[in-house]
Design a protein around this motif. Sequence first.
Motif, PDB file in Angstrom:
ATOM      1  N   LEU A  19     -51.679  60.487   6.965  1.00 15.38           N
ATOM      2  CA  LEU A  19     -51.901  60.756   8.396  1.00 15.38           C
ATOM      3  C   LEU A  19     -50.698  60.403   9.259  1.00 15.38           C
ATOM      4  O   LEU A  19     -50.031  59.389   9.010  1.00 15.38           O
ATOM      5  CB  LEU A  19     -53.107  59.950   8.904  1.00 15.38           C
ATOM      6  N   PRO A  20     -50.420  61.206  10.305  1.00 14.41           N
ATOM      7  CA  PRO A  20     -49.360  60.856  11.254  1.00 14.41           C
ATOM      8  C   PRO A  20     -49.721  59.557  11.984  1.00 14.41           C
ATOM      9  O   PRO A  20     -50.908  59.298  12.211  1.00 14.41           O
ATOM     10  CB  PRO A  20     -49.367  62.022  12.247  1.00 14.41           C
ATOM     11  N   TYR A  31     -53.659  56.269  14.064  1.00 14.02           N
ATOM     12  CA  TYR A  31     -53.552  57.306  13.022  1.00 14.02           C
ATOM     13  C   TYR A  31     -54.213  58.566  13.561  1.00 14.02           C
ATOM     14  O   TYR A  31     -55.284  58.478  14.181  1.00 14.02           O
ATOM     15  CB  TYR A  31     -54.283  56.870  11.746  1.00 14.02           C
ATOM     16  N   ARG A  32     -53.587  59.715  13.313  1.00 18.08           N
ATOM     17  CA  ARG A  32     -54.211  60.954  13.809  1.00 18.08           C
ATOM     18  C   ARG A  32     -55.099  61.566  12.734  1.00 18.08           C
ATOM     19  O   ARG A  32     -54.628  61.976  11.681  1.00 18.08           O
ATOM     20  CB  ARG A  32     -53.174  61.973  14.263  1.00 18.08           C
ATOM     21  N   PHE A  36     -57.225  63.643  16.477  1.00 24.01           N
ATOM     22  CA  PHE A  36     -57.391  62.585  17.483  1.00 24.01           C
ATOM     23  C   PHE A  36     -56.879  61.249  16.943  1.00 24.01           C
ATOM     24  O   PHE A  36     -56.893  61.019  15.731  1.00 24.01           O
ATOM     25  CB  PHE A  36     -58.876  62.477  17.882  1.00 24.01           C
ATOM     26  N   TRP A  37     -56.455  60.385  17.875  1.00 22.66           N
ATOM     27  CA  TRP A  37     -55.836  59.107  17.506  1.00 22.66           C
ATOM     28  C   TRP A  37     -56.875  57.991  17.379  1.00 22.66           C
ATOM     29  O   TRP A  37     -57.693  57.801  18.275  1.00 22.66           O
ATOM     30  CB  TRP A  37     -54.779  58.723  18.535  1.00 22.66           C
ATOM     31  N   HIS A  38     -56.784  57.284  16.252  1.00 18.88           N
ATOM     32  CA  HIS A  38     -57.750  56.213  15.947  1.00 18.88           C
ATOM     33  C   HIS A  38     -57.022  54.975  15.445  1.00 18.88           C
ATOM     34  O   HIS A  38     -55.957  55.083  14.856  1.00 18.88           O
ATOM     35  CB  HIS A  38     -58.695  56.641  14.812  1.00 18.88           C
ATOM     36  N   SER A  39     -57.683  53.831  15.601  1.00 18.80           N
ATOM     37  CA  SER A  39     -57.198  52.629  14.929  1.00 18.80           C
ATOM     38  C   SER A  39     -57.682  52.703  13.478  1.00 18.80           C
ATOM     39  O   SER A  39     -58.590  53.476  13.154  1.00 18.80           O
ATOM     40  CB  SER A  39     -57.765  51.377  15.600  1.00 18.80           C
ATOM     41  N   VAL A 172     -51.429  60.425  23.221  1.00 23.09           N
ATOM     42  CA  VAL A 172     -51.566  59.318  22.277  1.00 23.09           C
ATOM     43  C   VAL A 172     -52.248  58.115  22.945  1.00 23.09           C
ATOM     44  O   VAL A 172     -51.613  57.307  23.619  1.00 23.09           O
ATOM     45  CB  VAL A 172     -50.188  58.897  21.713  1.00 23.09           C
ATOM     46  N   SER A 173     -53.564  58.054  22.797  1.00 20.20           N
ATOM     47  CA  SER A 173     -54.342  56.901  23.267  1.00 20.20           C
ATOM     48  C   SER A 173     -55.588  56.888  22.394  1.00 20.20           C
ATOM     49  O   SER A 173     -55.867  57.876  21.712  1.00 20.20           O
ATOM     50  CB  SER A 173     -54.724  57.074  24.746  1.00 20.20           C
ATOM     51  N   VAL A 174     -56.294  55.784  22.411  1.00 17.99           N
ATOM     52  CA  VAL A 174     -57.428  55.675  21.496  1.00 17.99           C
ATOM     53  C   VAL A 174     -58.448  56.806  21.768  1.00 17.99           C
ATOM     54  O   VAL A 174     -58.828  57.045  22.910  1.00 17.99           O
ATOM     55  CB  VAL A 174     -58.041  54.251  21.568  1.00 17.99           C
TER      56      VAL A 174
END
Length: 302
Positions: A19-20, A31-32, A36-39, A172-174
């Motif tokens: 993952l990016p 991580y995308r 979507f961006w996640h922890s 790029v945010s949660v």
Amino acid sequence: KYLQEFDLTLECKHLISSLPTERGWITDRFYRYQGFWHSLRQIQAVLPCQHHFQAQDTDILLVTTPKSGTTWLKAIVFALMNRFRYNDYTDDNKSTTTLCSQRTLTIFGTHLPLVSLPDSVKNSPCKLVYLCRNPKDTFVSLWHFSNKLRSKGKDMGTLSLTDCFDQFTRGVSVYGPYWDHVLGYWKASFENPERVLFLKYEEMKQQPKVELMKLARFLGRPFSLEEETNGAVDGILKLCSFENLSNLEVNKTGQISATGFDYNTFYRQGKVGDAENYLSPQMIEKLDQVTEEKFQGYVLKF
Ligand code: A3P
């Protein structure tokens, strides 16, 4: 707890290797996953949820991007759906236990984007309520919240507003990109208005009675004329107001057991337009411009 190390499952290890990534706000990295961006902790939690969660027809899912008023919405829907059981509109700390054991009506909260919802949710007639908030206030609230959590960690320092702003505007945010999250549910609410209700924080603030009555109709629990005249609508709004919730002892001193977050981190100002006190005119212009571009062609304005 949220900041502590934890063991990764094999599935999660394998997945994240492809993952990016980007710099995280609270934990090291985002991580995308599925756009979507996640922890890391979220990815590890979302996989079993996607594999195993079985939605039931009577479930209600409350969906938001973080800092859009999740806590408020949860309180309102709980009070609305349980108003015949606890009709004196007072706080009752037994209610959560009662709710969990009563699977005929379960209210879930999630920040998952539409694409990542478990298939069983997509295929069931259960109802989804989506609450969004204007991107400027959402961003500023998220920045404050992240810094509050960082202050609990060891030597984590403070996040710079400009660095976070740069990431947020790039999506790029949660659970970001913020705009893609909102649009996913916005489209779903048009395609399937019986199943997805789209609400705005600002409208809930401006015309709370109208929005609460809309919500009650959507959830199949409309207010009767008698209730309207005997103060049931106002009672729920008062019970769930920022002033009332933020002053409850549990919210001043309690913690969420799963994450260790203090409840009081979820109450800051509860106002519309606070972002103007933090963002420069250039930042405001930039965010407005991104929002206009992303929402172009949709009747979606803040
Ligand atoms: P601010 O940081 O702008 O004050 P979430 O619940 O999704 O984490 O969102 C938190 C935001 O909702 C915070 O915004 C918080 O103050 C606000 N909030 C919490 N309870 C509220 C309520 N009862 N009414 C209005 N806003 C509320």
